[in-house]
Scaffold this active site. Structure first.
Site, PDB file in Angstrom:
ATOM      1  N   ARG A  94      31.236 -61.466 -71.689  1.00 56.01           N
ATOM      2  CA  ARG A  94      32.676 -61.218 -71.681  1.00 56.01           C
ATOM      3  C   ARG A  94      33.479 -62.509 -71.821  1.00 56.01           C
ATOM      4  NH1 ARG A  94      35.532 -58.662 -74.123  1.00 56.01           N
ATOM      5  NH2 ARG A  94      33.979 -57.028 -73.774  1.00 56.01           N
ATOM      6  N   LYS A 129      53.618 -73.867 -75.147  1.00 56.54           N
ATOM      7  CA  LYS A 129      53.780 -72.447 -74.819  1.00 56.54           C
ATOM      8  C   LYS A 129      52.420 -71.761 -74.906  1.00 56.54           C
ATOM      9  CE  LYS A 129      58.603 -72.241 -76.319  1.00 56.54           C
ATOM     10  NZ  LYS A 129      59.572 -71.653 -77.254  1.00 56.54           N
ATOM     11  N   LYS A 161      64.395 -83.148 -73.515  1.00 59.35           N
ATOM     12  CA  LYS A 161      64.975 -81.890 -73.976  1.00 59.35           C
ATOM     13  C   LYS A 161      66.371 -81.687 -73.378  1.00 59.35           C
ATOM     14  CE  LYS A 161      62.189 -78.375 -74.520  1.00 59.35           C
ATOM     15  NZ  LYS A 161      62.076 -78.330 -76.003  1.00 59.35           N
ATOM     16  N   GLU A 194      65.451 -84.284 -78.141  1.00 52.64           N
ATOM     17  CA  GLU A 194      65.948 -83.024 -78.698  1.00 52.64           C
ATOM     18  C   GLU A 194      67.456 -83.104 -78.907  1.00 52.64           C
ATOM     19  OE1 GLU A 194      64.691 -78.913 -77.200  1.00 52.64           O
ATOM     20  OE2 GLU A 194      66.704 -79.099 -76.381  1.00 52.64           O
ATOM     21  N   ASP A 221      66.778 -78.940 -82.819  1.00 52.65           N
ATOM     22  CA  ASP A 221      66.477 -77.677 -82.150  1.00 52.65           C
ATOM     23  C   ASP A 221      67.511 -76.610 -82.471  1.00 52.65           C
ATOM     24  OD1 ASP A 221      64.816 -76.161 -80.302  1.00 52.65           O
ATOM     25  OD2 ASP A 221      66.552 -76.209 -78.965  1.00 52.65           O
TER      26      ASP A 221
END
Length: 282
Positions: A94, A129, A161, A194, A221
């Site tokens: 698995r 992410k 950011k 950013e 961005d």
């Protein structure tokens, strides 16, 4: 976390105090074999991970690899044959499939995205992410698919950011503090900033070119493609450029044609479907 640590934790999660189904139904000395079969077309990823899993479960298992990472696969293909202790094969089954199915889904989607960039200068980046504690495998998969691993975590570059800018008191303050931090700690890390509009790009251009203050990459961005094109012209090669923000297969080509250096897409890892594979005794 390295690959072996991930595998050990994943096996502990799955096996617990024992695979009682196999322990109760399969003789401890039974020697068997199984084939890893492809049931869906795509790009194969995770063979090296599978080999590490089999080795961790039972070093005596023998694995004959027929197809390697990055191969184009079709239904009916046999990826590998594993032979040895039956209980060990079933214990590994698995985890091998969970890793390879998801990794192959990511590699397949990534390859499709990379193909859309053909003929442009743009290169595809992955992001952070990712699935917690599975990043090592997902980053391997995007690379197999043809993307570039951007940053593995918070520790390997400085990416300023919007929230950092707001908390630091503005772009200039954030950039200067980042440079001071690198000087004081003796670290050598790239600095990426950013930007959300033309005014912020112009501010980075001003500060990033001043003496004693470095910026390596300007991140554009949530700009539309026309906006990215304008900013690339404004930056004019003085900094590396990256575009990000909701970019997927429907918009990727338009961004690539702006002349931007890199395009990052979280969709590589958080909007994919696993590829169908199975491990069958024979």
């Amino acid at each position: 976390m390295n690959l072996q640590e991930f595998i050990q934790l994943a096996l502990a999660e799955d096996v617990g105090d024992g695979d009682h189904t196999s322990l109760s139904t399969i003789p401890a000395d039974a020697q068997k074999r199984a084939r890893l079969l492809v049931k869906e077309a795509g790009i194969l990823a995770g063979v090296d991970v599978a080999l590490a899993i089999f080795a961790e479960v039972d070093p005596a298992l023998q694995v004959d690899v027929l197809l390697t990472d990055g191969a184009a696969i079709n239904p009916g293909d046999v990826v590998l044959i594993v032979s040895g202790n039956a209980q060990s094969i079933l214990k590994a089954e698995r985890l091998v499939l969970n890793c390879m199915q998801r990794m192959s889904g990511i590699a397949t989607h990534t390859r499709q995205m990379v193909d859309l960039l053909e003929g442009t200068r743009a290169q595809l980046l992955d992001t952070r992410k990712t699935t917690p504690n599975f990043r090592i495998c997902e980053k391997m998969a995007t690379k197999i698919g043809g993307a570039i691993n951007h940053r593995f975590g918070l520790f390997d570059m400085i990416l300023i950011k919007d929230n950092h800018v707001d908390y630091a008191g503005g772009i200039e303050a954030a950039i200067r503090k980042a440079n001071t931090y690198l000087n004081e700690t003796g670290r050598s890390l790239r600095i990426e900033v950013e930007t959300r509009n033309r005014a912020e790009v112009e501010e980075v251009l001003r500060i990033g070119q001043s003496e004693g203050t470095k910026v390596d990459i300007i991140l554009l961005d949530n700009f539309k493609p026309d906006g990215v094109r304008d900013m690339v012209r404004l930056i004019n090669g003085r900094f590396i450029t990256e575009a990000s923000g909701g970019i997927d297969e429907t918009t990727l080509r338009a961004y690539a044609e702006t002349g931007v250096d890199y395009i990052s897409s979280g969709a590589l890892t958080h909007r994919v479907r696993s590829l169908d594979l199975s491990l069958k005794a024979y």
